[in-house]
Design an enzyme around this catalytic site. Structure first.
Site, short mmCIF file in Angstrom:
data_model
loop_
_atom_site.label_atom_id
_atom_site.label_comp_id
_atom_site.label_asym_id
_atom_site.label_seq_id
_atom_site.Cartn_x
_atom_site.Cartn_y
_atom_site.Cartn_z
N LYS A 171 0.83 -1.19 0.00
CA LYS A 171 0.00 0.00 0.00
C LYS A 171 0.88 1.25 0.00
O LYS A 171 1.45 1.62 1.03
CB LYS A 171 -0.94 0.07 1.18
CG LYS A 171 -2.05 1.09 0.88
CD LYS A 171 -2.61 1.80 2.08
CE LYS A 171 -1.73 2.79 2.71
NZ LYS A 171 -1.62 4.07 1.91
N GLU A 247 10.37 1.29 10.24
CA GLU A 247 11.36 2.36 9.96
C GLU A 247 10.60 3.67 10.12
O GLU A 247 9.78 4.01 9.27
CB GLU A 247 11.94 2.19 8.56
CG GLU A 247 12.72 0.89 8.40
CD GLU A 247 13.46 0.80 7.07
OE1 GLU A 247 13.30 1.66 6.20
OE2 GLU A 247 14.23 -0.16 6.93
N CYS A 281 13.89 10.86 6.05
CA CYS A 281 13.91 10.53 7.49
C CYS A 281 15.31 10.68 8.06
O CYS A 281 15.48 10.83 9.26
CB CYS A 281 13.45 9.10 7.68
SG CYS A 281 14.52 7.93 6.83
N GLU A 383 10.05 16.15 15.15
CA GLU A 383 10.39 16.00 13.73
C GLU A 383 9.56 16.99 12.91
O GLU A 383 8.34 17.01 13.02
CB GLU A 383 10.11 14.57 13.27
CG GLU A 383 10.42 14.36 11.79
CD GLU A 383 10.09 12.97 11.32
OE1 GLU A 383 8.91 12.56 11.41
OE2 GLU A 383 11.02 12.27 10.89
N1 LIG Z 1 12.94 5.44 9.08
C1 LIG Z 1 12.80 5.49 7.76
O1 LIG Z 1 13.49 4.78 7.00
C2 LIG Z 1 11.79 6.44 7.16
C3 LIG Z 1 11.83 6.61 5.78
C4 LIG Z 1 10.91 7.51 5.20
C5 LIG Z 1 9.99 8.22 5.97
N2 LIG Z 1 9.98 7.99 7.30
C6 LIG Z 1 9.03 8.73 8.13
O2 LIG Z 1 7.74 8.79 7.49
C7 LIG Z 1 7.09 10.02 7.84
C8 LIG Z 1 6.61 10.72 6.58
O3 LIG Z 1 5.84 9.82 5.81
P1 LIG Z 1 4.24 9.83 5.89
O4 LIG Z 1 3.71 11.19 6.19
O5 LIG Z 1 3.72 9.12 4.68
O6 LIG Z 1 3.97 8.89 7.18
P2 LIG Z 1 2.57 8.32 7.65
O7 LIG Z 1 2.85 7.53 8.85
O8 LIG Z 1 1.53 9.39 7.70
O9 LIG Z 1 2.11 7.32 6.46
C9 LIG Z 1 2.96 6.31 6.01
C10 LIG Z 1 2.10 5.23 5.33
O10 LIG Z 1 1.27 4.63 6.32
C11 LIG Z 1 -0.09 4.68 5.93
N3 LIG Z 1 -0.87 4.79 7.17
C12 LIG Z 1 -1.16 5.90 7.87
N4 LIG Z 1 -1.89 5.60 8.97
C13 LIG Z 1 -2.05 4.24 8.96
C14 LIG Z 1 -2.72 3.29 9.80
N5 LIG Z 1 -3.36 3.68 10.92
N6 LIG Z 1 -2.68 1.97 9.47
C15 LIG Z 1 -2.03 1.57 8.35
N7 LIG Z 1 -1.40 2.40 7.50
C16 LIG Z 1 -1.40 3.73 7.81
C17 LIG Z 1 -0.17 5.88 5.02
O11 LIG Z 1 -1.31 5.81 4.18
C18 LIG Z 1 1.15 5.76 4.27
O12 LIG Z 1 1.03 4.83 3.22
C19 LIG Z 1 8.12 10.84 8.58
O13 LIG Z 1 7.90 10.73 9.98
C20 LIG Z 1 9.45 10.18 8.23
O14 LIG Z 1 10.43 10.34 9.23
C21 LIG Z 1 10.87 7.13 7.93
N1 LIG Z 2 15.63 2.91 3.68
C1 LIG Z 2 16.43 3.81 3.03
C2 LIG Z 2 16.22 5.17 3.09
C3 LIG Z 2 15.29 5.80 3.93
C4 LIG Z 2 15.03 7.13 3.77
C5 LIG Z 2 14.10 7.83 4.56
O1 LIG Z 2 13.45 8.83 4.21
C6 LIG Z 2 17.56 3.30 2.20
O2 LIG Z 2 18.35 4.11 1.70
O3 LIG Z 2 17.62 2.07 2.07
#
Ligand SMILES: NC(=O)c1ccc[n+]([C@@H]2O[C@H](COP(=O)([O-])OP(=O)(O)OC[C@H]3O[C@@H](n4cnc5c(N)ncnc54)[C@H](O)[C@@H]3O)[C@@H](O)[C@H]2O)c1
Ligand SMILES: N/C(=C\C=C\C=O)C(=O)O
Length: 479
Positions: A171, A247, A281, A383
């Site tokens: 998804k 993550e 992130c 964040e």
């Molecule tokens: N640690 C990492 O590798 C990493 C990488 C990229 C982004 N992020 C984090 O992601 C965030 C930004 O992305 P975002 O705004 O899409 O995050 P989000 O948590 O709002 O959504 C992420 C995904 O989860 C889905 N989702 C939301 N609520 C849900 C629920 N209750 N049940 C199931 N699915 C659900 C969303 O539709 C989307 O597909 C930031 O906090 C960023 O730090 C972390």
């Molecule tokens: N998971 C990875 C990156 C994550 C980026 C976060 O926004 C990657 O480089 O494998």
């Protein structure tokens, strides 16, 4: 430009469910009409994955690795189509999309094909006892990913989960369905067995994402997104004790010591703060700079922030992109106003750029450099996920480490120093899953990737991914 996006279930497109619009972050205009998967559609996708799983798991691992390589080849063959799909959804620059987002998609499939094909089995031999392990896939895995690096982050999980013998339901974020729709078409084109890869679109809580993670036919969840979403998902799967790989968010620190090559530290910090509009992130939102070079560093970083180019995505020298949505843009601006209220000094940015063209309907904010706030300020603790950092001076190494570790997050950190012993000593003292020294976001895909505290659970990358996407059985034989 409008484009209809359907689900991909059992190897075919499924145009079911209500539709919603997505918007171009550059102009605010409508980009796509997307079908939202309700419970019935999610049920179909999980059933298709379940039906395909035994046959897929029964393939020799070398054959599944071959399928990963075919997907990688097809990604490269349809490279520009994927670039266009990603840019249409995110407004990111064509240079970044061509050099990072899409190439990493092919690399993710290729690297996990090799890692899986070459992974040795484990055996343990005592005098008259032989023990060995066999690994079996988890079954049907839900893959839920965010909007910031849509293709990179989805393929980062699709590759290892499939090569380990699972079948999956992906998804993507509701903001960025395009590149996953192309990957679904690529899977059909290469003839991936129907039901191995399924893609459903929709929102999170109360919609597709929640229906998927809570579905009784889903055996495990791999999720990348906000920490609070991870917490919600964890509650949703707790009754069935499903394995989760998370993550999550970060509030990453950068430590800059006076002994550093200042040019490298400034340029490296421009990358780590402003890449992808700060919507990575791993981006640095907290910089700590040793006092003797603090003023020089801040002055130079602020100047470089002002030089970032708000071109259009198709301009090859564009280096600043819009926020993904009006809501996210407003969230970032809320922190700019909060910083003002808390008494921050704005060394660069703080507002919204004006173009005098259709981009004024987009979701742009100015790259921003702040100083003058205490470590307790919300700007230094929460964040923001935008093109902004706060810079704080420090006097001793111990103080810098304490400042960096004073966070509820623990995903990534950068250390800028020319002293080798200090580099190792400080890096080993930081409460983070990933530490880069004199560089940022340099990736060896064989290494464990993930965070501690609110930044995540588990590691993916290399054999850590294969460990999550399979369960070992230890067999012991008396000789
Ligand atoms: N640690 C990492 O590798 C990493 C990488 C990229 C982004 N992020 C984090 O992601 C965030 C930004 O992305 P975002 O705004 O899409 O995050 P989000 O948590 O709002 O959504 C992420 C995904 O989860 C889905 N989702 C939301 N609520 C849900 C629920 N209750 N049940 C199931 N699915 C659900 C969303 O539709 C989307 O597909 C930031 O906090 C960023 O730090 C972390
Ligand atoms: N998971 C990875 C990156 C994550 C980026 C976060 O926004 C990657 O480089 O494998």
């Amino acid at each position: 430009m409008s484009d209809q996006v359907t689900h991909f279930i059992g190897g075919v497109q499924v145009a079911e469910g209500a539709t919603f619009e997505t918007h171009d972050p550059v102009t605010g205009g409508v980009v796509r009409l997307v079908h939202e998967a309700d419970r019935a559609v999610v049920d179909k996708a999980v059933a298709a994955a379940r039906a395909a799983q035994p046959g897929w798991a029964a393939l020799p691992i070398a054959e599944r690795a071959g399928w990963m390589r075919r997907l990688a080849d097809a990604i490269e063959a349809r490279f520009e189509e994927l670039v266009a799909a990603e840019i249409a959804d995110t407004g990111k620059s064509i240079t970044q999309t061509r050099t990072l987002d899409i190439p990493r998609g092919a690399a993710n499939f290729r690297s996990f094909a090799e890692i899986a094909a070459q992974r040795p089995d484990e055996a343990f031999h005592l005098k008259d006892v032989l023990s060995y392990t066999v690994r079996r896939p988890l079954g049907v895995v839900a893959v839920i990913v965010p909007w910031n690096l849509p293709f990179l982050l989805a393929t980062w999980k699709i590759g290892p989960s499939l090569v380990a013998g699972n079948t999956i339901v992906v998804k993507p974020s509701e903001h960025t369905p395009g590149s996953m729709a192309v990957l679904a078409d690529i899977a059909a084109e290469v003839g991936l067995p129907p039901g191995v890869l399924n893609v459903v679109h929709g929102f999170g809580g109360g919609s597709t994402g929640q229906f998927l993670v809570e579905h009784p036919g889903v055996d495990a969840v791999t999720f990348t997104g906000e920490s609070r979403t991870g917490s919600t998902i964890m509650k949703g799967v707790a009754d069935r004790v499903k394995p989760v790989s998370f993550e999550l968010g970060g509030k990453n620190a950068g430590l800059v010591f006076a002994d550093v090559d200042l040019d490298a530290a400034v340029e490296g910090s421009v990358r780590s703060v402003f890449t992808n509009g700060g919507q990575v992130c791993l981006c640095t939102e907290r910089l700590y700079v040793e006092r003797p070079i603090f003023e020089e560093f801040v002055t130079r970083l602020a100047k470089r922030a002002g030089e970032l180019r708000f071109g259009r995505p198709e301009d090859e020298d564009t280096t600043m992109m819009p926020m993904i949505s009006a809501e996210h843009r407003d969230k970032v601006l809320t922190y700019y106003r909060l910083a003002e209220k808390e008494g921050a000094e704005f060394r660069a940015g703080g507002g919204v750029p004006r173009f005098g063209d259709e981009r004024d309907g987009g979701y742009y904010v100015e790259p921003t450099v702040l100083t003058g706030l205490p470590p307790t300020s919300r700007v230094n603790r929460e964040e923001i996920f935008g093109p902004v950092c706060h810079v704080t001076p420090f006097d001793t190494e111990a103080e810098a480490i304490a400042l960096a570790n004073d966070s509820e997050y623990g995903l990534a950190a950068t250390v800028w120093t020319s002293r080798l012993s200090r580099a190792h000593r400080v890096a080993q003292s930081l409460e983070a899953g990933l530490v880069w020294v004199n560089t940022w976001y340099l990736r060896d895909l064989r290494t464990p990737f993930g965070g501690v505290k609110l930044s995540g659970i588990g590691r993916e990358g290399g054999t850590d991914s294969l460990d999550f996407y399979s369960e070992p059985t230890t067999i012991t034989i008396k000789l």
